[in-house]
Design a protein around this motif. Structure first.
Motif, short mmCIF file in Angstrom:
data_model
loop_
_atom_site.label_atom_id
_atom_site.label_comp_id
_atom_site.label_asym_id
_atom_site.label_seq_id
_atom_site.Cartn_x
_atom_site.Cartn_y
_atom_site.Cartn_z
N ARG A 138 -25.17 46.64 -37.48
CA ARG A 138 -24.46 46.95 -36.23
C ARG A 138 -24.78 45.90 -35.16
O ARG A 138 -23.91 45.48 -34.40
N LEU A 139 -26.05 45.49 -35.11
CA LEU A 139 -26.44 44.46 -34.15
C LEU A 139 -25.69 43.16 -34.42
O LEU A 139 -25.25 42.48 -33.48
N HIS A 140 -25.54 42.82 -35.70
CA HIS A 140 -24.80 41.61 -36.07
C HIS A 140 -23.37 41.67 -35.56
O HIS A 140 -22.87 40.70 -34.95
N TYR A 141 -22.69 42.79 -35.78
CA TYR A 141 -21.30 42.91 -35.33
C TYR A 141 -21.21 42.97 -33.81
O TYR A 141 -20.24 42.46 -33.22
N THR A 142 -22.19 43.57 -33.16
CA THR A 142 -22.20 43.60 -31.69
C THR A 142 -22.33 42.19 -31.13
O THR A 142 -21.63 41.83 -30.17
N GLN A 143 -23.21 41.40 -31.72
CA GLN A 143 -23.37 40.02 -31.28
C GLN A 143 -22.10 39.21 -31.56
O GLN A 143 -21.70 38.35 -30.77
N GLN A 144 -21.46 39.51 -32.69
CA GLN A 144 -20.23 38.81 -33.03
C GLN A 144 -19.13 39.14 -32.02
O GLN A 144 -18.35 38.27 -31.64
N CYS A 145 -19.07 40.39 -31.57
CA CYS A 145 -18.09 40.78 -30.55
C CYS A 145 -18.33 39.99 -29.27
O CYS A 145 -17.36 39.55 -28.62
N SER A 146 -19.57 39.80 -28.90
CA SER A 146 -19.88 39.02 -27.69
C SER A 146 -19.42 37.57 -27.85
O SER A 146 -18.87 36.98 -26.90
N ARG A 147 -19.61 37.01 -29.03
CA ARG A 147 -19.17 35.63 -29.27
C ARG A 147 -17.65 35.53 -29.18
O ARG A 147 -17.11 34.57 -28.61
N ILE A 148 -16.95 36.50 -29.74
CA ILE A 148 -15.49 36.48 -29.71
C ILE A 148 -14.97 36.57 -28.28
O ILE A 148 -14.05 35.86 -27.88
N LYS A 149 -15.58 37.45 -27.48
CA LYS A 149 -15.15 37.58 -26.08
C LYS A 149 -15.41 36.30 -25.30
O LYS A 149 -14.60 35.92 -24.44
N ASN A 150 -16.49 35.61 -25.63
CA ASN A 150 -16.74 34.31 -24.99
C ASN A 150 -15.67 33.30 -25.37
O ASN A 150 -15.25 32.47 -24.54
#
Length: 397
Positions: A138-150
């Motif tokens: 879940r942490l991996h996907y949460t971090q990935q969401c942050s990267r996508i929004k950036n």
């Protein structure tokens, strides 16, 4: 007459396994010095043969290094067979400098185990390992969401769409609806303006000006690709949340206990329990736990003087979670931890003060989960009372 100094074996028989990607080298050593060394493959069939070999030799204790992820499959098979397996930190069991072979490595590991000269790594039970995998994923996907929004922000800013200057958070419903409309080729500013909700309706004039960008077909396609990836990651997080909730039923009481601490929310409690579990017997004292987690200060003393050293490396997931909890706790007005933080920042940089708060919180969690104490919330005034001479405690017997 020359005398040699030796160790008295603590086990009658033990096995040392040198782990590699494509082979396992096994050394079975008995207390009288007899040894057997064999090699096995790493497929499931070969690992089962290795297990049967150990069982036939009467081995109940074995040791292997934590080499990448290659140890995981064998560890599960040996665990099911009832063989006590010590997973050793490779840094702490290195041989003395000399000629090195796989057979010598397995023999050296076996000698360390049979003489009880090595301590195993903390391996949680299977239910907790499953919960840990879910929380880390879940942490991996949460971090990935942050990267996508950036990346979404970068595409918009590159084409002079100043949405981020008007909307404080790209995760809001209004912001995402506007980005989806832009990705589909919507250029009518009046229609885009109507997507504003809540407080943003007061900024409609600013929004119209901010959305006058230069998006073309290529940028819209890039937005669509990023949005598809964001939707996928969000869906994965939702599914993981459901699975984590199911696993957390077994740890419901412990989760509720530590959530009473300022700064510890539901998600933080899930991460903390997934990493350290609820059985504190595996960590002898609170200091053992903080050292394992990587929030304990290092030690270096020379000539009777202590020198500053960085914190010890540890479990990065629990370290990250505790630092987040510490920041939340110190930002709560009137809380005990905000007072501790103010006192610490008088002599320490903010980063070190937060690490100190995280360590104190983790020590408190250890005492709560061990059943030693029951948590009692204290206030900022309570802290200053302790400074002024009144002794108080976060917990009560």
């Amino acid at each position: 007459m020359k005398k040699t100094v030796g160790f008295t074996p603590q086990l009658k028989i033990a096995a040392g396994i040198d782990v590699h990607k494509d082979k396992m080298v096994v050394c079975v050593l008995q207390e009288d010095g007899d040894e057997i060394i064999q090699e096995f493959g790493t497929t499931t069939r070969k690992l089962n043969e290795l297990r049967d070999f150990l069982v036939n030799q009467g081995v109940k204790d074995c040791i292997m290094e934590s080499t990448g992820t290659y140890w995981c499959g064998l560890y599960s098979i040996l665990e099911q067979a009832g063989i006590q397996t010590v997973l050793a930190n490779a840094y702490k069991v290195k041989q003395m400098p000399r000629e090195k072979t796989d057979r010598q490595d397995s023999r050296w590991l076996c000698r360390l185990l049979i003489n009880r000269m090595v301590k195993g790594s903390f391996i949680p039970p299977k239910p907790q390992r499953e919960l840990r995998d879910l929380c880390r994923t879940r942490l991996h996907y949460t971090q990935q969401c942050s990267r996508i929004k950036n990346r979404l922000i970068k595409i918009l800013e590159t084409n002079n769409v100043k949405l981020r200057s008007v909307v404080s958070n790209l995760s809001t419903k209004t912001a995402m609806n506007i980005i989806r409309s832009l990705s589909q080729g919507e250029t009518d500013l009046e229609k885009l303006k109507e997507l504003c909700r809540g407080k943003l309706r007061k900024k409609m004039s600013m929004m119209v000006e901010a959305l006058e960008g230069t998006l073309d077909v290529h940028e819209r396609r890039m937005l669509q690709m990023q949005l598809k990836e964001l939707d996928f990651c969000t869906g994965q997080i939702t599914e993981l949340d459901q699975q984590i909730d199911e696993h957390m039923e077994a740890y419901k009481d412990a989760s509720e206990q530590i959530q009473q601490i300022r700064g510890v929310g539901e998600k933080s409690a899930e991460v903390i329990i997934s990493e350290i579990g609820t059985n504190m017997k595996q960590f002898e004292t609170p200091d053992h736990l903080t050292a394992w987690a990587g929030v304990a200060p290092g030690q270096k003393e020379t000539g009777g003087k202590s020198k500053p050293v960085p914190t010890k490396s540890g479990n990065k997931y629990i370290t990250s979670a505790m630092i987040q909890v510490a920041w939340v706790a110190v930002r709560m007005k009137g809380s005990y931890w905000s007072a501790v933080y103010k006192k610490l920042t008088r002599r320490l940089p903010k980063g070190k003060a937060i690490i100190a708060i995280a360590r104190k919180l983790l020590r408190l969690i250890h005492r709560i989960l061990s059943g030693e104490l029951i948590y009692k919330e204290l206030t900022e005034q309570d802290y200053w009372n302790t400074v002024w001479g009144r002794k108080l405690s976060h917990c009560q017997s």
